[in-house]
Motif scaffolding. Structure first.
Motif, PDB file in Angstrom:
ATOM      1  N   UNK A 140      -0.692   6.239   1.304  1.00  0.00           N
ATOM      2  CA  UNK A 140      -1.463   6.998   1.869  1.00  0.00           C
ATOM      3  C   UNK A 140      -2.656   6.462   2.402  1.00  0.00           C
ATOM      4  N   UNK A 141      -3.054   5.474   2.013  1.00  0.00           N
ATOM      5  CA  UNK A 141      -4.388   4.808   2.360  1.00  0.00           C
ATOM      6  C   UNK A 141      -4.218   4.122   3.808  1.00  0.00           C
ATOM      7  N   UNK A 142      -5.476   4.141   4.210  1.00  0.00           N
ATOM      8  CA  UNK A 142      -5.571   3.463   5.364  1.00  0.00           C
ATOM      9  C   UNK A 142      -5.234   1.671   5.086  1.00  0.00           C
ATOM     10  N   UNK A 143      -4.745   1.150   6.181  1.00  0.00           N
ATOM     11  CA  UNK A 143      -4.267  -0.063   6.029  1.00  0.00           C
ATOM     12  C   UNK A 143      -5.615  -1.092   5.366  1.00  0.00           C
ATOM     13  N   UNK A 144      -6.636  -1.005   5.849  1.00  0.00           N
ATOM     14  CA  UNK A 144      -7.762  -2.009   5.309  1.00  0.00           C
ATOM     15  C   UNK A 144      -8.030  -1.530   4.020  1.00  0.00           C
ATOM     16  N   UNK A 149      -6.702  -3.118  -2.224  1.00  0.00           N
ATOM     17  CA  UNK A 149      -6.423  -2.603  -3.657  1.00  0.00           C
ATOM     18  C   UNK A 149      -5.042  -3.276  -3.940  1.00  0.00           C
ATOM     19  N   UNK A 150      -4.252  -3.571  -3.064  1.00  0.00           N
ATOM     20  CA  UNK A 150      -3.110  -4.245  -3.365  1.00  0.00           C
ATOM     21  C   UNK A 150      -3.362  -5.669  -4.215  1.00  0.00           C
ATOM     22  N   UNK A 151      -4.632  -6.443  -3.165  1.00  0.00           N
ATOM     23  CA  UNK A 151      -4.724  -7.768  -3.573  1.00  0.00           C
ATOM     24  C   UNK A 151      -5.662  -7.722  -4.875  1.00  0.00           C
ATOM     25  N   UNK A 152      -6.487  -6.608  -5.218  1.00  0.00           N
ATOM     26  CA  UNK A 152      -7.145  -6.584  -6.284  1.00  0.00           C
ATOM     27  C   UNK A 152      -6.464  -6.211  -7.480  1.00  0.00           C
ATOM     28  N   UNK A 153      -5.775  -4.783  -7.521  1.00  0.00           N
ATOM     29  CA  UNK A 153      -5.375  -4.412  -8.394  1.00  0.00           C
ATOM     30  C   UNK A 153      -3.891  -4.557  -8.855  1.00  0.00           C
ATOM     31  N   UNK A 154      -2.972  -5.127  -7.947  1.00  0.00           N
ATOM     32  CA  UNK A 154      -1.653  -5.337  -8.230  1.00  0.00           C
ATOM     33  C   UNK A 154      -1.689  -6.989  -8.011  1.00  0.00           C
ATOM     34  N   UNK A 155      -2.149  -7.677  -7.287  1.00  0.00           N
ATOM     35  CA  UNK A 155      -2.284  -9.053  -7.201  1.00  0.00           C
ATOM     36  C   UNK A 155      -3.099  -9.818  -8.324  1.00  0.00           C
ATOM     37  N   UNK A 156      -3.945  -9.168  -8.456  1.00  0.00           N
ATOM     38  CA  UNK A 156      -5.032  -9.613  -9.634  1.00  0.00           C
ATOM     39  C   UNK A 156      -5.774 -10.601  -8.814  1.00  0.00           C
ATOM     40  N   UNK A 172     -18.137  -5.335   2.155  1.00  0.00           N
ATOM     41  CA  UNK A 172     -17.114  -4.405   2.922  1.00  0.00           C
ATOM     42  C   UNK A 172     -15.940  -4.368   1.715  1.00  0.00           C
ATOM     43  N   UNK A 173     -15.383  -5.557   1.258  1.00  0.00           N
ATOM     44  CA  UNK A 173     -14.410  -5.596   0.312  1.00  0.00           C
ATOM     45  C   UNK A 173     -14.623  -4.651  -0.896  1.00  0.00           C
ATOM     46  N   UNK A 174     -15.691  -4.451  -1.511  1.00  0.00           N
ATOM     47  CA  UNK A 174     -16.243  -3.762  -2.615  1.00  0.00           C
ATOM     48  C   UNK A 174     -15.880  -2.438  -2.291  1.00  0.00           C
ATOM     49  N   UNK A 175     -16.429  -2.140  -1.040  1.00  0.00           N
ATOM     50  CA  UNK A 175     -16.614  -0.635  -0.745  1.00  0.00           C
ATOM     51  C   UNK A 175     -15.284  -0.053  -0.261  1.00  0.00           C
ATOM     52  N   UNK A 176     -14.122  -0.942   0.158  1.00  0.00           N
ATOM     53  CA  UNK A 176     -12.927  -0.641   0.263  1.00  0.00           C
ATOM     54  C   UNK A 176     -12.121  -0.476  -0.482  1.00  0.00           C
ATOM     55  N   UNK A 177     -12.294  -1.300  -1.851  1.00  0.00           N
ATOM     56  CA  UNK A 177     -11.779  -1.142  -2.957  1.00  0.00           C
ATOM     57  C   UNK A 177     -11.947   0.122  -3.719  1.00  0.00           C
ATOM     58  N   UNK A 179     -13.328   2.966  -2.442  1.00  0.00           N
ATOM     59  CA  UNK A 179     -12.663   4.065  -1.647  1.00  0.00           C
ATOM     60  C   UNK A 179     -11.350   4.173  -1.922  1.00  0.00           C
ATOM     61  N   UNK A 180     -10.620   2.937  -1.803  1.00  0.00           N
ATOM     62  CA  UNK A 180      -9.179   3.125  -2.101  1.00  0.00           C
ATOM     63  C   UNK A 180      -8.690   3.880  -3.202  1.00  0.00           C
ATOM     64  N   UNK A 181      -9.592   2.991  -4.354  1.00  0.00           N
ATOM     65  CA  UNK A 181      -9.235   3.656  -5.760  1.00  0.00           C
ATOM     66  C   UNK A 181      -9.635   5.033  -5.827  1.00  0.00           C
ATOM     67  N   UNK A 182     -10.665   5.450  -5.312  1.00  0.00           N
ATOM     68  CA  UNK A 182     -10.936   7.055  -5.503  1.00  0.00           C
ATOM     69  C   UNK A 182      -9.976   7.874  -4.912  1.00  0.00           C
ATOM     70  N   UNK A 183      -9.534   7.621  -3.610  1.00  0.00           N
ATOM     71  CA  UNK A 183      -8.421   8.108  -2.914  1.00  0.00           C
ATOM     72  C   UNK A 183      -7.118   8.296  -3.845  1.00  0.00           C
TER      73      UNK A 183
END
Length: 201
Positions: A140-144, A149-156, A172-177, A179-183
């Motif tokens: 459901x997340x926007x692509x960016x 989130x995948x790179x951080x929380x799945x790929x480590x 930008x990376x920190x902000x997107x992570x 916002x993605x985690x919050x969503x």
């Protein structure tokens, strides 16, 4: 027998050693496929993207100048996935059942939610349902936001690695992570009874 350091394997591949490049494929193909699958939400498309990523990497080996080969390769893979997503007129329509089945094939859903499924059938059913919710929340997340989130929380991956892979700034990376985690958390709040205690609020 001790495995040869990867920088030596890369150097051999750059010199035209096909066996060395095949070793790099063996070392990284699962990671690349997992990234592509979670981005594209389609097993066949992910397999094609993985093949294209290694083909492009092989052709561009002379341009590799050191550093993390994994990050360099995932940058190629993520760009391919972005191109595939941009070429679509709508979101992928792979069923959640197929997503869960594929997750089991490639090593279980995120966070090990499908492990130890024989020990407690009721617990396994709950974990399976949570895995469905997580998969749907991620899609459901926007692509960016999804890619970071995948790179951080799945790929480590580290922030620096994600900056390199995506080409976005650290802020930008920190902000997107974030916002993605919050969503994802907001999405999962509708199924609080499925969440582990440390994820409930």
């Amino acid at each position: 027998m001790q495995e040869e350091p990867e920088d030596l394997v890369v150097a051999a591949a750059q010199s035209g050693d096909l066996a060395a490049f095949n070793q790099l494929v063996s070392n990284h193909e699962q990671r690349v496929y997992n990234l592509a699958y979670r981005m594209l939400n389609d097993a066949e498309a992910a397999a094609d993207a993985t093949q294209d990523a290694f083909f492009q990497a092989y052709r561009a080996l002379s341009q590799y100048r050191g550093g993390s080969f994994k990050s360099w390769l995932l940058r190629i893979a993520s760009n391919i996935c972005y191109d595939r997503l941009r070429s679509r007129n709508r979101r992928p329509t792979t069923s959640l059942d197929e997503m869960i089945e594929e997750a089991e094939k490639v090593g279980g859903a995120d966070l090990g939610l499908l492990e130890d499924h024989q020990s407690d059938p009721v617990d396994f059913a709950t974990r399976r349902e949570l895995a469905r919710e997580l998969a749907q929340a991620l899609q459901s997340l926007p692509d960016e936001q999804r890619i970071v989130v995948i790179l951080s929380d799945v790929q480590g991956m580290s922030y620096d690695e994600i900056v390199y892979i995506t080409g976005a700034s650290l802020g930008t990376v920190k902000s997107r992570i974030s916002r993605g985690r919050l969503k994802i958390r907001e999405y999962l709040n509708k199924s609080k009874e499925l969440l582990p205690g440390d994820l409930r609020q």
